[in-house]
Design a protein around this motif. Structure first.
Motif, PDB file in Angstrom:
ATOM      1  N   TYR A  40       0.971  -1.360  -0.339  1.00  0.00           N
ATOM      2  CA  TYR A  40      -0.089   0.073   0.131  1.00  0.00           C
ATOM      3  C   TYR A  40       0.592   1.224  -0.047  1.00  0.00           C
ATOM      4  CZ  TYR A  40      -3.196   3.537   1.557  1.00  0.00           C
ATOM      5  OH  TYR A  40      -3.925   4.653   1.485  1.00  0.00           O
ATOM      6  N   GLU A  95      -4.017   0.970  -8.831  1.00  0.00           N
ATOM      7  CA  GLU A  95      -3.418   0.158  -7.797  1.00  0.00           C
ATOM      8  C   GLU A  95      -3.124  -1.099  -8.006  1.00  0.00           C
ATOM      9  OE1 GLU A  95      -4.748   1.978  -3.924  1.00  0.00           O
ATOM     10  OE2 GLU A  95      -4.812   3.523  -4.546  1.00  0.00           O
ATOM     11  N   GLY A  96      -4.227  -1.949  -7.755  1.00  0.00           N
ATOM     12  CA  GLY A  96      -4.183  -3.887  -7.979  1.00  0.00           C
ATOM     13  C   GLY A  96      -3.210  -3.980  -8.701  1.00  0.00           C
ATOM     14  N   TYR A 130       0.648  -5.564  -7.226  1.00  0.00           N
ATOM     15  CA  TYR A 130       0.654  -6.684  -7.037  1.00  0.00           C
ATOM     16  C   TYR A 130       1.199  -7.687  -7.569  1.00  0.00           C
ATOM     17  CZ  TYR A 130      -0.896  -4.411  -2.487  1.00  0.00           C
ATOM     18  OH  TYR A 130      -1.064  -3.831  -1.274  1.00  0.00           O
ATOM     19  N   PRO A 131       0.906  -7.898  -9.047  1.00  0.00           N
ATOM     20  CA  PRO A 131       1.854  -8.586  -9.797  1.00  0.00           C
ATOM     21  C   PRO A 131       2.721  -8.407 -10.214  1.00  0.00           C
ATOM     22  CG  PRO A 131      -0.693  -8.143 -10.791  1.00  0.00           C
ATOM     23  CD  PRO A 131      -0.568  -7.459  -9.163  1.00  0.00           C
ATOM     24  N   ASN A 168       9.276 -12.978  -7.145  1.00  0.00           N
ATOM     25  CA  ASN A 168       9.401 -14.803  -7.359  1.00  0.00           C
ATOM     26  C   ASN A 168      10.970 -14.772  -7.834  1.00  0.00           C
ATOM     27  OD1 ASN A 168       8.578 -17.353  -8.412  1.00  0.00           O
ATOM     28  ND2 ASN A 168       8.108 -16.653  -9.890  1.00  0.00           N
ATOM     29  N   TRP A 193       6.153 -10.404   7.067  1.00  0.00           N
ATOM     30  CA  TRP A 193       5.245  -9.869   7.280  1.00  0.00           C
ATOM     31  C   TRP A 193       5.375  -9.728   8.374  1.00  0.00           C
ATOM     32  CZ3 TRP A 193       0.195  -9.901   5.508  1.00  0.00           C
ATOM     33  CH2 TRP A 193      -0.373 -11.028   4.288  1.00  0.00           C
ATOM     34  N   ARG A 205       8.447 -24.123  -1.871  1.00  0.00           N
ATOM     35  CA  ARG A 205       7.513 -23.005  -2.214  1.00  0.00           C
ATOM     36  C   ARG A 205       5.667 -23.594  -3.027  1.00  0.00           C
ATOM     37  NH1 ARG A 205       9.359 -19.263  -6.555  1.00  0.00           N
ATOM     38  NH2 ARG A 205      11.338 -20.505  -6.624  1.00  0.00           N
ATOM     39  N   ARG A 235      -0.138 -19.369   0.910  1.00  0.00           N
ATOM     40  CA  ARG A 235       0.739 -18.496   0.079  1.00  0.00           C
ATOM     41  C   ARG A 235      -0.669 -17.726  -0.645  1.00  0.00           C
ATOM     42  NH1 ARG A 235       5.604 -17.265  -2.236  1.00  0.00           N
ATOM     43  NH2 ARG A 235       4.998 -15.426  -3.016  1.00  0.00           N
ATOM     44  N   GLN A 293      -2.269 -15.448   2.111  1.00  0.00           N
ATOM     45  CA  GLN A 293      -0.940 -14.247   2.628  1.00  0.00           C
ATOM     46  C   GLN A 293      -1.081 -13.109   1.484  1.00  0.00           C
ATOM     47  OE1 GLN A 293       3.050 -14.876   2.103  1.00  0.00           O
ATOM     48  NE2 GLN A 293       3.203 -16.099   4.388  1.00  0.00           N
ATOM     49  N   LEU A 294      -1.923 -13.756   0.387  1.00  0.00           N
ATOM     50  CA  LEU A 294      -2.196 -12.962  -0.739  1.00  0.00           C
ATOM     51  C   LEU A 294      -3.651 -12.373  -0.405  1.00  0.00           C
ATOM     52  CD1 LEU A 294      -1.734 -12.259  -4.203  1.00  0.00           C
ATOM     53  CD2 LEU A 294      -2.606 -13.839  -4.226  1.00  0.00           C
ATOM     54  N   SER A 332      -4.197 -11.329   2.644  1.00  0.00           N
ATOM     55  CA  SER A 332      -4.713 -10.710   3.443  1.00  0.00           C
ATOM     56  C   SER A 332      -3.186  -9.080   3.073  1.00  0.00           C
ATOM     57  CB  SER A 332      -3.894 -10.535   4.946  1.00  0.00           C
ATOM     58  OG  SER A 332      -3.061 -12.738   4.879  1.00  0.00           O
ATOM     59  N   GLU A 333      -2.840  -9.792   2.303  1.00  0.00           N
ATOM     60  CA  GLU A 333      -1.811  -8.418   1.932  1.00  0.00           C
ATOM     61  C   GLU A 333      -3.024  -7.648   0.989  1.00  0.00           C
ATOM     62  OE1 GLU A 333       1.011  -9.589  -1.124  1.00  0.00           O
ATOM     63  OE2 GLU A 333       2.239  -7.768  -0.642  1.00  0.00           O
ATOM     64  N   PHE A 340      -5.790  -5.574   3.290  1.00  0.00           N
ATOM     65  CA  PHE A 340      -4.626  -4.888   3.940  1.00  0.00           C
ATOM     66  C   PHE A 340      -4.352  -3.097   3.263  1.00  0.00           C
ATOM     67  CE2 PHE A 340      -0.818  -2.117   5.139  1.00  0.00           C
ATOM     68  CZ  PHE A 340      -0.993  -2.127   5.776  1.00  0.00           C
ATOM     69  N   HIS A 341      -4.526  -4.105   1.387  1.00  0.00           N
ATOM     70  CA  HIS A 341      -4.094  -2.361   0.811  1.00  0.00           C
ATOM     71  C   HIS A 341      -5.788  -1.368   1.171  1.00  0.00           C
ATOM     72  CE1 HIS A 341      -2.663  -0.563  -2.487  1.00  0.00           C
ATOM     73  NE2 HIS A 341      -3.396   0.312  -2.815  1.00  0.00           N
ATOM     74  N   PHE A 388      -9.122   0.317  -7.023  1.00  0.00           N
ATOM     75  CA  PHE A 388      -7.840  -0.661  -7.005  1.00  0.00           C
ATOM     76  C   PHE A 388      -7.818  -1.795  -8.617  1.00  0.00           C
ATOM     77  CE2 PHE A 388      -6.341  -4.887  -5.981  1.00  0.00           C
ATOM     78  CZ  PHE A 388      -5.530  -4.793  -5.118  1.00  0.00           C
ATOM     79  N   VAL A 421      -6.605  -9.050 -10.214  1.00  0.00           N
ATOM     80  CA  VAL A 421      -5.104  -9.145  -9.687  1.00  0.00           C
ATOM     81  C   VAL A 421      -4.659  -9.990  -9.105  1.00  0.00           C
ATOM     82  CG1 VAL A 421      -4.707  -7.696  -8.438  1.00  0.00           C
ATOM     83  CG2 VAL A 421      -5.996  -6.266  -9.784  1.00  0.00           C
ATOM     84  N   ASN A 454      -3.312 -12.582 -11.101  1.00  0.00           N
ATOM     85  CA  ASN A 454      -2.570 -12.504 -11.819  1.00  0.00           C
ATOM     86  C   ASN A 454      -1.267 -12.780 -11.009  1.00  0.00           C
ATOM     87  OD1 ASN A 454      -3.594 -11.969 -14.651  1.00  0.00           O
ATOM     88  ND2 ASN A 454      -3.499  -9.859 -13.994  1.00  0.00           N
ATOM     89  N   CYS A 455      -1.284 -12.667  -9.809  1.00  0.00           N
ATOM     90  CA  CYS A 455      -0.403 -12.664  -9.309  1.00  0.00           C
ATOM     91  C   CYS A 455       0.001 -14.294  -8.532  1.00  0.00           C
ATOM     92  CB  CYS A 455      -0.829 -12.415  -7.175  1.00  0.00           C
ATOM     93  SG  CYS A 455      -0.487 -10.209  -6.986  1.00  0.00           S
ATOM     94  N   ALA A 488       2.002 -14.686 -11.770  1.00  0.00           N
ATOM     95  CA  ALA A 488       3.483 -14.435 -11.319  1.00  0.00           C
ATOM     96  C   ALA A 488       4.225 -15.514 -10.831  1.00  0.00           C
ATOM     97  CB  ALA A 488       3.406 -13.124 -11.059  1.00  0.00           C
ATOM     98  N   ARG A 489       3.513 -15.991  -9.684  1.00  0.00           N
ATOM     99  CA  ARG A 489       4.973 -17.204  -8.965  1.00  0.00           C
ATOM    100  C   ARG A 489       4.982 -18.300 -10.448  1.00  0.00           C
ATOM    101  NH1 ARG A 489       0.359 -18.963  -5.414  1.00  0.00           N
ATOM    102  NH2 ARG A 489      -0.262 -16.593  -4.958  1.00  0.00           N
ATOM    103  N   GLY A 490       5.593 -18.895 -10.030  1.00  0.00           N
ATOM    104  CA  GLY A 490       6.578 -20.098 -10.466  1.00  0.00           C
ATOM    105  C   GLY A 490       5.614 -20.919 -10.476  1.00  0.00           C
TER     106      GLY A 490
END
Lengths: 111, 903
Positions: free
Chosen positions: A29, A47-48, A51-52, A59, A67, B6, B13, B16-17, B19-20, B23-24, B50, B56, B59-60, B63-65
């Motif tokens: 953020y 904004e979203g 993240y990617p 990665n 955290w 991983r 994960r 985590q994604l 909550s991340e 949070f935003h 957002f 999103v 896409n995240c 982005a992970r392998g």
């Protein structure tokens, strides 16, 4: 794209993120706020879409994340630059400077 | 963190994604909340700022392998679920694929086994066949399908050649294993001493025939093939040194060949191998090695292993320089100047032997390639069907895709899920197709084998064949399975969602694609259907062909007297007596003896010469028959008389000829009776002229596909004793059906002398077996043709149903405005007719262009037979219209109100 705001130039978002994170551990953020603040809201940023890019950089080993608690006591994911990321930032900035210089040169002299 | 680590922390994960991002948004909401802005409104703005959360996230993840593997399992499960939700579609798709793939793989497997497989020997690439180019058949005895050399010629070649080391000869033969009674033939090969050494084969047991076994005057010994050893001796290890009887001569068993070695002739498996030098032991005075006719007995084939620094062209050149000398040394004594000239003109050609010798390959390669072409067309049609199915299915899923794209699924993910579905279909189709192929190719081989000519093909599960099939399946499904996905991505989701029930992309474009697919299916089906009809009619022509004799109800008994050692003077009366006893059997309508039976593969001919000893018209087939032969065969005597008891070896020479003979050799004279016929005879052995005493109607001699040919019939009493005491062929016409006579005739023959070797066959069966290839083509092309028409009908039905569904609204309007039901049906069938007409027009062109390939396989009709093509068009159009009539009728029964309300 609106009249006043410009989309971030393709390929430069990664560099901007690395630059902002280079200042110290920071969460997603805050990164988005920082980019908008510093650029005086010049960029139009969904904004979203940040993240990617963050996850991709993480990665590929340019960023590391853990955290931590924020000032308000909330848990948030903080990113920091790895050594590999720092090198990457340097080469990207060099490339960017060379390119802007070249573009400026053409604009100056081609009048 | 390791990659694997991983992967296993996926769940962690995911949260985590979550909550991340949460949070935003919370932070943003908090920031935007302030005076005049309620938190709900702030949250809405934060969300807007957002962007799509799910997109999103997606896409995240990407982005992970580890994303690909994480979601693969999910996609496969999803594909399973979607497919099992539409079992009809899945079943039709899998069956379509399985049929297409199975048919292709089976035919490919056969072609592979017959044409492409290399011999199971050491370094087959260095083996070469030394082929003798004969520009005419010469004259003499020919034994076996690969009869190229006489023994004297082979010896000359072996001595003089330099290119091969070692070089070997072999010849195929059938030798009787039984001691008396009904014969039991083994597939034998005569092998020269270097045979196994040239191939590089090692024995499984004992030893294989080697150079030391192949000396003139050898006692001989035999090697068994693995299969024969298993079958006859149960694989017993103590078989070495035991005795095997061939043609009444005992031979010690020397060894057993390894299981991989079935022989050098593809399609045939050998049972026993016997050294060439043992041939005189078996055949005595008729030996093709040291008998009087050795120089005109053709029975050997030659192959060798090329020396390291030699090439095939160099070997050919060397062989041709030594050939004239070799030929000069071996000129058959009975040849006249003309024939010697032709004999000396022979040449040698060498060619790779890696794929072995095969007459099966020669006979079957045209039909097999043609069948592969046909089955390829079936696969194309199947693909067209599958494509149509997938397209129609895509239409119903358009909204689903649009919705998912709008909700943030990436296009890539969508394509991958479609890929999973396609792959599942392809895999299921391939597995089913594989089973089908195995069953089909086995039954094909069983179909091609006859008792007289058992075919053995080594067809283990071949990875190449499976790969070929799987490749086809995957290509097809993936190609067409992805089309809807690619399309879905091109259209903005919002417009699809907005357009309600009616698919946005159901516009002209995909419609066109589907129509093109269906028209092509019709075109290809026409090709297959026309092909099927051609082969069916060809077979029909063959089976209903006028043979010139009545094939039903005749039993053929091939009797061999060799073991009786009859005195020459007695042989004729022995046969007469036997025939007399056979005629006395109850149920026998007529019987006669002969030296051959029709369409048995036994042929003999002789040159018919003019007064100057020239033979401008070539040779005529011949047979030696007893009185009553024509009556037994129910052949029409056109002029003159049958043979009778007065025609003996010492009476004036007489002959009965057929009408084709009169036409060709007697200038078609009206009154051939008493005409004189002279046959070519070796110099110094003049023969008297023959007087024509009768003319019979034309009949088939040996080849069902050939037109009637000239035949001469001589009285069997005139047969040289040398041949007569070897055996006779009895033709027995039954009142009760041929099979009913089998046992009585067998008992009668055994009753006269149990030492007579006899073999029985029903004439009709023998003739049917000569039509195996035609039957195969008719059956398989019929199968493919039926399949093609069925697939095309399904395709038409599908497309028309789909059209009707798409046009429900329009049809409703028309009917509300007063259109009759019949005019609705006409409207739809008009469209179908258009598609069929285009398909048929293109298909007719293709058929005419492609049918030339079938020309040589057809009997009694041309490949571009207009009647057949017309019949195919009518049948296809009829079936096509019937298939589309159902959806058309359904359309005409629409309730206009319901149809309009659907809007």
């Amino acid at each position: 794209m609106t009249d006043e705001k410009t989309a971030i130039l393709k390929g430069t978002l990664d560099m901007l993120i690395l630059k902002v994170v280079a200042l110290g551990p920071i969460h997603g953020y805050a990164i988005s706020q920082r980019i908008q603040q510093i650029s005086k809201d010049y960029f139009q940023l969904q904004e979203g879409s940040l993240y990617p890019a963050l996850h991709r950089l993480e990665n590929r080993g340019f960023l590391a994340a853990d955290w931590q608690s924020t000032d308000t006591g909330r848990e948030a994911k903080f990113y920091k630059l790895t050594r590999k990321g720092r090198k990457r930032l340097e080469t990207e900035m060099e490339g960017w400077e060379r390119m802007t210089e070249a573009v400026a040169l053409i604009l100056r002299t081609a009048e | 963190m390791s990659w694997l680590g991983r992967f296993f922390r996926k769940r962690n994960r995911e949260s985590q994604l979550d909550s991340e991002l949460r949070f935003h948004i919370e932070q943003k909401t908090a920031q935007l909340t302030g005076p005049g802005v309620e938190s709900a409104e702030a949250r809405r703005r934060a969300m807007a700022k957002f962007g799509g959360v799910e997109a999103v996230k997606e896409n995240c993840r990407e982005a992970r392998g580890t994303y690909f593997i994480e979601t693969l399992g999910r996609d496969v499960r999803y594909a399973f679920r979607t497919l099992s939700k539409s079992p009809g579609f899945t079943a039709v798709a899998v069956i379509t694929l399985a049929l297409g793939i199975g048919a292709n793989a089976a035919i490919f497997q056969l072609i592979d086994a017959v044409r492409l497989r290399t011999l199971p020997v050491k370094d087959p690439g260095a083996l070469a066949i030394v082929h003798l180019n004969k520009n005419h058949w010469g004259s003499g005895n020919f034994n076996g399908p690969y009869a190229e050399y006489t023994y004297p010629l082979w010896r000359q070649i072996r001595q003089r050649q330099e290119a091969f080391s070692p070089i070997a000869a072999w010849g195929a033969d059938s030798l009787n294993l039984a001691v008396g009674g009904e014969v039991n033939y083994a597939n034998a090969i005569w092998v020269s001493g270097a045979f196994f050494r040239t191939l590089g084969i090692r024995p499984l047991l004992g030893r294989l025939i080697s150079d030391s076994d192949d000396r003139p005057g050898c006692a001989g010994g035999v090697d068994l093939s693995y299969a024969f050893w298993q079958k006859r001796y149960g694989g017993a290890a103590d078989v070495i040194g035991k005795t095997l009887t061939l043609e009444d001569h005992p031979f010690p068993i020397l060894g057993v060949a390894p299981p991989t070695f079935y022989g050098v002739s593809v399609g045939n498996r050998f049972d026993v191998a016997v050294p060439v030098c043992a041939e005189p032991t078996v055949f005595g005075v008729h030996s093709r090695i040291n008998g009087p006719r050795a120089r005109e007995s053709w029975w050997l084939s030659v192959f060798g292993r090329l020396k390291p620094d030699w090439t095939l062209p160099r070997a050919t050149a060397q062989l041709n320089t030594i050939l004239p000398a070799a030929l000069r040394e071996t000129i058959p004594s009975q040849y006249d100047a003309d024939m010697v000239k032709r004999y000396m003109a022979y040449s040698i050609e060498t060619r790779p032997a890696a794929n072995g010798f095969s007459s099966l390959r020669k006979d079957m390669s045209t039909p097999l390639w043609l069948l592969l072409g046909l089955s390829g067309l079936v696969l194309l049609i199947a693909c067209g069907n599958l494509a149509n199915l997938l397209l129609a299915r895509a239409a119903t899923r358009e909204r689903e895709f649009a919705l998912r794209l709008a909700l943030g699924t990436s296009r890539l993910r969508l394509l991958r899920q479609l890929l999973c579905e396609s792959a599942l279909l392809a895999i299921a189709g391939t597995i089913c197709g594989g089973f089908l192929a195995a069953a089909l190719s086995k039954s094909l081989v069983a179909f091609l084998s006859t008792p007289g000519n058992p075919i053995f093909l080594d067809m283990p599960t071949d990875w190449r064949v499976l790969g070929f099939a799987a490749g086809l399946a995957i290509l097809t499904t993936v190609l067409f399975g992805l089309i809807p996905g690619l399309r879905a991505g091109r259209v903005p989701p919002a417009s699809v969602l907005r357009s309600g029930g009616r698919g946005m992309t159901a516009g002209r474009e995909r419609f066109r694609l589907q129509r093109i697919l269906v028209a092509s299916q019709v075109a290809l089906s026409l090709v297959l259907l026309a092909g099927a009809l051609l082969f069916a009619r060809s077979l029909q022509n063959l089976m209903s062909r006028n043979l010139g004799f009545q094939q039903n109800g005749v039993l053929v008994a091939n009797a061999d007297f060799t073991r009786l050692h009859l005195p020459e003077a007695q042989s004729d009366s022995f046969v007469r007596d036997l025939l007399h006893r056979i005629r006395a059997i109850p149920g026998v309508a007529a019987a006669a003896d002969s030296i051959r039976s029709p369409v048995s593969g036994d042929i003999s001919n002789r040159w018919v010469v003019d007064k100057n000893g020239k033979h401008p018209n070539g040779a005529s087939f011949l047979d030696y028959v007893s009185p009553g032969y024509f009556e037994t065969m129910q052949m029409r005597l056109v002029q003159g008389r049958d043979f009778n008891a007065a025609d003996t070896a010492t009476s004036p020479k007489v002959v009965i000829v057929n009408e084709a003979f009169v036409k060709k050799f007697l200038k078609g004279t009206e009154d051939p009776i008493d005409e004189q016929i002279r046959l070519w005879s070796p110099p110094g052995k003049p023969e008297p002229d023959y007087t024509v005493v009768g003319v019979v109607a034309n009949s088939v001699y040996d080849d069902m596909h050939a037109p009637f040919q000239p035949i001469m019939y001589f009285p069997s009493s005139e047969l040289e004793p040398r041949y007569a005491n070897e055996g006779a062929v009895f033709l027995v016409r039954s009142r009760l059906g041929a099979a009913a006579l089998l046992n009585p005739v067998k008992e009668t023959i055994a009753g006269v002398n149990p030492g007579i070797d006899a073999q029985f066959v029903v004439l009709r069966t023998q003739i049917r077996q000569s039509l195996i290839q035609d039957e195969l083509m008719a059956t398989l092309s019929g199968f493919f043709g039926g399949l093609a028409v069925l697939l095309a009908a399904i395709g038409l039905y599908g497309v028309i149903s789909y059209t009707v569904a798409q046009r429900t609204n329009e049809i409703g309007v028309r009917m509300a405005l007063g259109a009759q039901r019949s005019s609705v049906i006409r409207l739809i069938l008009g469209e179908v007719s258009f598609l069929i007409a285009i398909g048929v027009a293109v298909g007719a062109g293709l058929t005419l262009a492609g049918s030339r390939a079938a020309g040589s396989l057809l009997f009694g009709l041309k490949a571009d037979d207009p009647l057949t093509l017309a019949a195919a068009v009518v049948i296809l159009a009829g079936i096509g219209l019937t298939a589309s009539f159902m959806p058309a009728r359904r359309a005409s029964r629409l309730d206009p109100m319901a149809a309009l309300r659907q809007e």
